[in-house]
Design a protein around this motif. Structure first.
Motif, PDB file in Angstrom:
ATOM      1  N   UNK A  16      -9.267  24.461  -3.993  1.00 21.47           N
ATOM      2  CA  UNK A  16      -8.643  23.469  -4.858  1.00 21.47           C
ATOM      3  C   UNK A  16      -8.949  23.727  -6.334  1.00 21.47           C
ATOM      4  N   UNK A  75     -19.265  -2.222  -9.005  1.00 23.93           N
ATOM      5  CA  UNK A  75     -19.969  -1.471 -10.047  1.00 23.93           C
ATOM      6  C   UNK A  75     -19.686   0.022  -9.908  1.00 23.93           C
ATOM      7  N   UNK A  79     -16.884   3.092 -12.371  1.00 19.39           N
ATOM      8  CA  UNK A  79     -17.127   4.390 -13.011  1.00 19.39           C
ATOM      9  C   UNK A  79     -15.919   5.317 -12.836  1.00 19.39           C
ATOM     10  N   UNK A  80     -14.926   4.907 -12.068  1.00 18.63           N
ATOM     11  CA  UNK A  80     -13.755   5.765 -11.817  1.00 18.63           C
ATOM     12  C   UNK A  80     -12.787   5.696 -12.995  1.00 18.63           C
ATOM     13  N   UNK A  81     -12.043   6.788 -13.232  1.00 15.71           N
ATOM     14  CA  UNK A  81     -11.057   6.772 -14.309  1.00 15.71           C
ATOM     15  C   UNK A  81      -9.966   5.722 -14.092  1.00 15.71           C
ATOM     16  N   UNK A  88     -10.583   2.616  -5.546  1.00 15.70           N
ATOM     17  CA  UNK A  88     -10.234   3.723  -6.439  1.00 15.70           C
ATOM     18  C   UNK A  88      -8.727   3.863  -6.407  1.00 15.70           C
ATOM     19  N   UNK A  91      -3.648   9.180  -7.363  1.00 18.92           N
ATOM     20  CA  UNK A  91      -2.243   9.578  -7.418  1.00 18.92           C
ATOM     21  C   UNK A  91      -1.708   9.735  -5.993  1.00 18.92           C
ATOM     22  N   UNK A  92      -0.406   9.842  -5.842  1.00 21.08           N
ATOM     23  CA  UNK A  92       0.177  10.006  -4.511  1.00 21.08           C
ATOM     24  C   UNK A  92      -0.410  11.239  -3.831  1.00 21.08           C
ATOM     25  N   UNK A  93      -0.764  11.102  -2.570  1.00 17.82           N
ATOM     26  CA  UNK A  93      -1.305  12.242  -1.819  1.00 17.82           C
ATOM     27  C   UNK A  93      -0.155  13.037  -1.198  1.00 17.82           C
TER      28      UNK A  93
ATOM     29  N   UNK B 100     -18.982   9.884 -17.752  1.00 17.46           N
ATOM     30  CA  UNK B 100     -19.563   9.201 -16.580  1.00 17.46           C
ATOM     31  C   UNK B 100     -20.883   8.550 -16.973  1.00 17.46           C
ATOM     32  N   UNK B 101     -20.962   7.235 -16.842  1.00 17.82           N
ATOM     33  CA  UNK B 101     -22.219   6.504 -17.067  1.00 17.82           C
ATOM     34  C   UNK B 101     -22.669   5.939 -15.736  1.00 17.82           C
ATOM     35  N   UNK B 102     -23.627   6.576 -15.069  1.00 22.09           N
ATOM     36  CA  UNK B 102     -23.998   6.154 -13.719  1.00 22.09           C
ATOM     37  C   UNK B 102     -24.556   4.729 -13.715  1.00 22.09           C
ATOM     38  N   UNK B 103     -24.191   3.940 -12.702  1.00 21.64           N
ATOM     39  CA  UNK B 103     -24.642   2.547 -12.662  1.00 21.64           C
ATOM     40  C   UNK B 103     -25.993   2.352 -11.977  1.00 21.64           C
ATOM     41  N   UNK B 326     -11.426  14.031  -9.849  1.00 21.05           N
ATOM     42  CA  UNK B 326     -10.770  13.140 -10.804  1.00 21.05           C
ATOM     43  C   UNK B 326     -10.561  11.725 -10.302  1.00 21.05           C
ATOM     44  N   UNK B 327     -11.046  11.431  -9.096  1.00 16.38           N
ATOM     45  CA  UNK B 327     -10.819  10.080  -8.565  1.00 16.38           C
ATOM     46  C   UNK B 327     -11.955   9.117  -8.840  1.00 16.38           C
ATOM     47  N   UNK B 328     -13.184   9.561  -8.618  1.00 20.16           N
ATOM     48  CA  UNK B 328     -14.286   8.602  -8.582  1.00 20.16           C
ATOM     49  C   UNK B 328     -15.160   8.581  -9.819  1.00 20.16           C
ATOM     50  N   UNK B 329     -15.292   9.715 -10.506  1.00 15.54           N
ATOM     51  CA  UNK B 329     -16.107   9.697 -11.718  1.00 15.54           C
ATOM     52  C   UNK B 329     -15.621  10.754 -12.688  1.00 15.54           C
ATOM     53  N   UNK B 330     -16.044  10.615 -13.921  1.00 13.91           N
ATOM     54  CA  UNK B 330     -15.744  11.640 -14.914  1.00 13.91           C
ATOM     55  C   UNK B 330     -14.320  11.579 -15.404  1.00 13.91           C
ATOM     56  N   UNK B 332     -10.346  11.866 -15.877  1.00 12.92           N
ATOM     57  CA  UNK B 332      -9.192  11.609 -15.011  1.00 12.92           C
ATOM     58  C   UNK B 332      -8.277  12.827 -14.921  1.00 12.92           C
ATOM     59  N   UNK B 333      -7.576  12.948 -13.796  1.00 13.88           N
ATOM     60  CA  UNK B 333      -6.596  14.027 -13.670  1.00 13.88           C
ATOM     61  C   UNK B 333      -5.253  13.568 -14.234  1.00 13.88           C
ATOM     62  N   UNK B 339      -1.834  14.023  -5.962  1.00 16.75           N
ATOM     63  CA  UNK B 339      -3.284  14.224  -5.990  1.00 16.75           C
ATOM     64  C   UNK B 339      -3.724  15.680  -5.869  1.00 16.75           C
ATOM     65  N   UNK B 343      -5.683  17.407  -8.932  1.00 22.67           N
ATOM     66  CA  UNK B 343      -7.117  17.690  -8.891  1.00 22.67           C
ATOM     67  C   UNK B 343      -7.371  19.192  -9.030  1.00 22.67           C
TER      68      UNK B 343
END
Lengths: 98, 479
Positions: A16, A75, A79-81, A88, A91-93, B100-103, B326-330, B332-333, B339, B343
């Motif tokens: 990927x 919380x 942290x997700x964009x 979360x 985008x479309x998979x 990314x600011x970890x919680x 690009x989904x959970x932290x940092x 974005x895509x 997807x 990514x």
């Protein structure tokens, strides 16, 4: 490294990673040299040695099935964009458009 | 230089107890030193001046109200940027984690806070801890305080430079294949890789999970040991921590008399640099003079350690780095293409060259048709490497080896990835076997620091640190 080794183009697709063409070429050259280097392993006489995947020798680490304080889902999701509520937002998979 | 920034953990605490020093005064001395020094060195990625001052004021209030002071009260710690500190950035040296600011605090950070430390900031590293020079940080290289034309080593190079330049009392690093030990040696410090499983990895951004450990970089064995004792121990949040860890904050028997120390002949044969050779033989002589029995031992699998390490590490890293999509932290895509494509583009754009190399190698060595020849073969050799160590530890208490093939090298001088991998030749086997090891400075005929590595039996970290402290006393190294 043999001639049947998968191409870096194929491997980066599996991993990927979309790379520009010039970077793909440089990576291919480095890849060949690194694989030739680790091919030294083929000279090892491993005999009956079993594989080691971890060194602690711990097995089946269990804990009681009880709820304990933890970081709240919201919380973590924050942290997700992109997010929506405690989800979360991806985008479309399948298909092209989100 | 303000003498406050050179104080040990013990002397800071004593001055606080005696009211000869306030924590705010100490933190201000470090912050001012960072302001004047770090523009040139680049040790830090983030300095938390406000947070450090607030923690200092809170500690000073506790002192004034007569509370008992915790063991590490007033110790000022810099944390490698692949370890989470709640509310501070954690980029792991990568653009893919920018923003990314970890919680949450890593377990080691939570334990240090409970022990009274002040966190002063986050330090630079090779991207995702992949490298041996800190030049492969996505942000900027770090320079060696002993010679700014040279690298501080890596991947914990920011932590090493920060301690060596007096910008913190001690620092946390992480060591997968030598990333604490080699920068410690390059910067003239003590660096300890504890037994795998004795320190929690919860909150450590994973590279190769079966080898990653957290440990201290410090100016003395005593300081390193205090930090280790505070962070070690079982953690329910890391299922690979050992249930019983006994790591003492205080030295035991540091006398070297009667200690049996093995020097592996394959490591000696691998030395190509005259300063490194001279330093090792001077260290052997001093050990002997101090009453230790030094004997030659053999580790026949030595030459296989680096190839084994560079199969297993990329395999584990390729899996661990799959989560950056690009989904959970940092960052974005770009979401216009679905997807998968989004990514792949994000990863191609934001990972640096070394993570991409390791992801590709790992994908290959784990793939159907090749896993037997590479990954499973490496796992079997890993067993032989462990057996080699087990055999020699029937004869000796500890092993002594060099840390790095040369002293710190000039910035930009090691451009080839395979040449960089050779930095690990004296370090990778220890990681594969999960053993504790310490790098300590030893006398050298040259201008740059040289370290020696002491290796202990698994779980025998206390003995390792006792002997390291004994050796430190027997080998006065000029700063």
């Amino acid at each position: 490294m043999s001639d049947t080794t998968p191409t870096v183009e194929h491997l980066t697709k599996l991993a990927n990673l979309e790379l520009p063409t010039d970077e793909q070429a440089a990576l291919a050259a480095e890849f060949r040299r690194i694989i030739d280097f680790v091919d030294a392993l083929r000279s090892a006489e491993v005999g009956e040695a079993q594989p080691t995947s971890q060194v602690t020798e711990l097995e089946n680490v269990y804990r009681a099935d009880t709820v304990e304080p933890s970081v709240h889902a919201r919380t973590l999701v924050e942290t997700a964009p992109h997010q929506q509520g405690t989800y979360f937002r991806a985008p479309a998979v399948f298909g092209g458009q989100p | 230089m303000n003498e406050l920034v050179g104080l040990s953990i013990g002397s800071i605490r004593q001055r606080l107890v005696d009211c000869q020093l306030s924590t705010v005064e100490l933190v201000d001395a470090y912050l001012s030193h960072i302001s004047s020094q770090d523009r040139a060195l680049g040790s830090f990625l983030h300095v938390d001046a406000d947070g450090a001052r607030a923690a200092a004021r809170a500690l000073d209030q506790r002192i004034q109200s007569g509370d008992d002071l915790p063991r590490l009260a007033g110790t000022v710690v810099a944390v490698k940027d692949n370890i989470t500190v709640k509310g501070l950035p954690a980029t792991a040296g990568s653009r893919i984690l920018a923003g990314y600011d970890p919680p949450y605090d890593a377990t080691v950070v939570a334990r240090l806070r409970a022990a009274g430390v002040i966190i002063i900031g986050k330090t630079n590293l090779d991207e995702f801890a992949m490298g041996a020079s800190t030049e492969q940080s996505a942000w900027h290289p770090t320079k060696n305080p002993r010679d700014p034309e040279r690298v501080p080593g890596g991947s914990s190079g920011g932590s090493a430079a920060a301690v060596a330049a007096g910008m913190c009392t001690v620092a946390l690093g992480s060591d997968t294949g030598g990333s604490i030990r080699q920068p410690a040696a390059f910067c003239g410090l003590v660096g300890v890789r504890p037994t795998y499983g004795s320190v929690s990895r919860y909150g450590l951004i994973a590279m190769a999970s079966s080898m990653d450990v957290i440990g201290p970089l410090a100016r003395s064995v005593a300081d390193a040991r205090q930090v280790l004792a505070a962070i070690a121990g079982y953690d329910p949040d890391d299922a690979t921590t050992l249930p019983h860890v006994n790591l003492s904050a205080r030295a035991g028997q540091t006398s070297l008399t009667g200690r049996r120390v093995g020097v592996p002949k394959e490591y000696v044969a691998g030395i190509t640099d005259q300063e490194v050779r001279d330093s090792l033989s001077a260290t052997v002589d001093r050990l002997g003079a101090a009453g230790a029995e030094v004997i030659e031992v053999s580790l026949p699998t030595t030459a296989l350690a680096v190839p084994t390490y560079y199969v297993i590490t990329p395999a584990e890293a390729s899996s661990n780095l799959a989560r950056y999509d690009g989904l959970r932290f940092g960052q974005p895509s770009d979401r216009t293409h679905g997807h998968g494509a989004a990514s792949a583009r994000l990863r191609g754009q934001l990972f640096g060259r070394e993570p991409k190399r390791r992801i590709t190698i790992g994908t290959f060595t784990l793939s159907a048709g090749y896993a037997d020849r590479y990954y499973h073969a490496a796992q079997r050799v890993r067993t032989l490497i462990r057996q080699d160590f087990a055999r020699v530890f029937d004869q000796v208490d500890l092993l002594l080896t060099p840390v790095a093939p040369t002293p710190a090298f000039p910035l930009g001088s090691v451009a080839d990835p395979l040449a960089m991998y050779q930095q690990d030749i004296f370090l990778a086997a220890v990681s594969l076997a999960g053993l504790p090891a310490a790098a300590i400075p030893v006398p050298t005929s040259g201008q740059l620091p040289v370290g020696a590595q002491l290796i202990g039996r698994s779980g025998d970290d206390n003995l390792l640190l006792d002997v390291a402290e004994g050796l430190e006393q027997a080998l006065p190294v000029s700063p």
